[in-house]
Design an enzyme around this catalytic site. Structure first.
Site, short mmCIF file in Angstrom:
data_model
loop_
_atom_site.label_atom_id
_atom_site.label_comp_id
_atom_site.label_asym_id
_atom_site.label_seq_id
_atom_site.Cartn_x
_atom_site.Cartn_y
_atom_site.Cartn_z
N SER A 88 20.31 15.06 2.02
CA SER A 88 19.63 14.02 2.78
C SER A 88 20.06 14.07 4.25
CB SER A 88 19.91 12.67 2.11
OG SER A 88 19.00 11.72 2.52
N ASP A 148 11.29 11.54 -5.49
CA ASP A 148 12.19 10.98 -4.47
C ASP A 148 11.40 9.95 -3.66
OD1 ASP A 148 13.65 10.59 -2.08
OD2 ASP A 148 14.57 12.57 -2.25
N HIS A 197 16.30 10.91 -5.61
CA HIS A 197 17.17 11.23 -4.46
C HIS A 197 18.65 11.15 -4.83
CE1 HIS A 197 17.29 11.89 -0.15
NE2 HIS A 197 18.18 10.94 0.02
#
Ligand code: R5C
Length: 281
Positions: free
Chosen positions: A151, A227, A260
């Protein structure tokens, strides 16, 4: 100041040692904590170093606790270093209710305006100060380094590789942000860390760096299709377009149904470590 490394904990794992350490950081003007896994092979000879950069809200502990990298790192003979994601402490400027900025959200850049310039220097910390400390304190072969992350940290890995192509043999990412300068998610943080002049943001934006001529031989990216941040903040197709235009090889795997979280990361951790080990050998 950063010469004194303190050991917070060590534990044997998969024949190696998982440690947590702290030191006084010159770059960030505060004490910083980081985690290092040293594989069993390091008893015989220095081992390559893989840097794992975590995402928003994380510390050194998220990947250490949930990333499930040790069995594979021990098999492949890789040192894995997990730094924190920002400076920490009571004196560090922060916005307590904002998880997209401040502590836990250093974006791996060197801030320029006050009051952030003094402490928010995670680019210098991760690319200069911590590598020097790791080289001094651990059986590390610094001629063989790789970088990956998740991320915000996946974006950190991409930008750091693009800005230091000679240092890293490989770079990969889990669900990276790829163009923070245009995402509503990250623009406020960039403005506070780097000022209103958006031309300076390009030096910390992966797709802008590629547009501006920075190159890295190849990237490996895994992205979950479920996600929740995919369309608003992450947008891997922007990296795909930038790499295609620049002639950079990108392996982008859209992983059906993954989100995620570290459940996603730990599922594909082995693939990423094998990718790095092949290029570090
Ligand atoms: C554990 C969360 C890590 C992280 O960096 O979260 C992010 C989620 C979404 C975005 N975004 O959409 O830009 C950025 C970071």
């Amino acid at each position: 100041m950063s010469d004194q490394m303190k050991t917070i904990s060590v534990a044997k794992s998969h024949g190696g040692v998982q440690g947590v350490y702290s030191h006084a950081s010159d770059s960030c003007s505060c004490d910083m904590i980081f985690a290092v896994f040293v594989p069993p092979q390091a008893r015989e000879k220095p081992c390559p170093v893989v840097w794992y950069l975590s995402g928003l809200t994380c510390t050194h502990a998220n990947a250490m606790d949930k990333g499930e990298y040790r069995r594979m790192a021990a098999e492949l003979g890789l040192i894995v270093v997990c730094p924190d994601t920002s400076p920490r402490g009571a004196d560090i400027p922060d916005e307590k209710d904002n998880w997209q900025f401040g502590c836990g959200a250093g974006f791996y850049l060197d801030a320029t305006p006050e009051p952030y310039a003094k402490n928010y220097r995670m680019y210098s910390y991760v690319t200069e100060e911590l590598p020097a400390l790791v080289a001094r304190e651990f059986p590390a072969d610094m001629a063989r380094q790789a970088v990956f992350g998740h991320s915000m940290g996946g974006h950190g890995a991409l930008t750091i590789a693009l800005k230091n192509p000679g240092r890293f043999k490989s770079c990969s990412a889990f669900a990276p942000i790829v163009q923070p300068s245009t995402a509503g998610w990250s623009r406020p943080a960039f403005e506070k860390y780097l000022g209103a002049d958006e031309t300076s943001w390009r030096g910390y934006d992966a797709t802008s760096l590629i547009e501006d001529g920075h190159r890295f031989p190849e990237f490996f990216v895994d992205q979950g299709t479920s996600d929740g941040f995919l369309n608003d903040g992450l947008r891997p197709w922007l990296l795909e377009a930038a790499c295609a235009k620049a002639g950079i090889a990108l392996t982008l795997r859209m992983q059906d149904g993954y989100d995620h979280s570290y459940f996603f990361i730990s599922t594909f951790m082995e693939d990423h470590l094998r990718w790095h080990a092949q290029r570090l050998s």
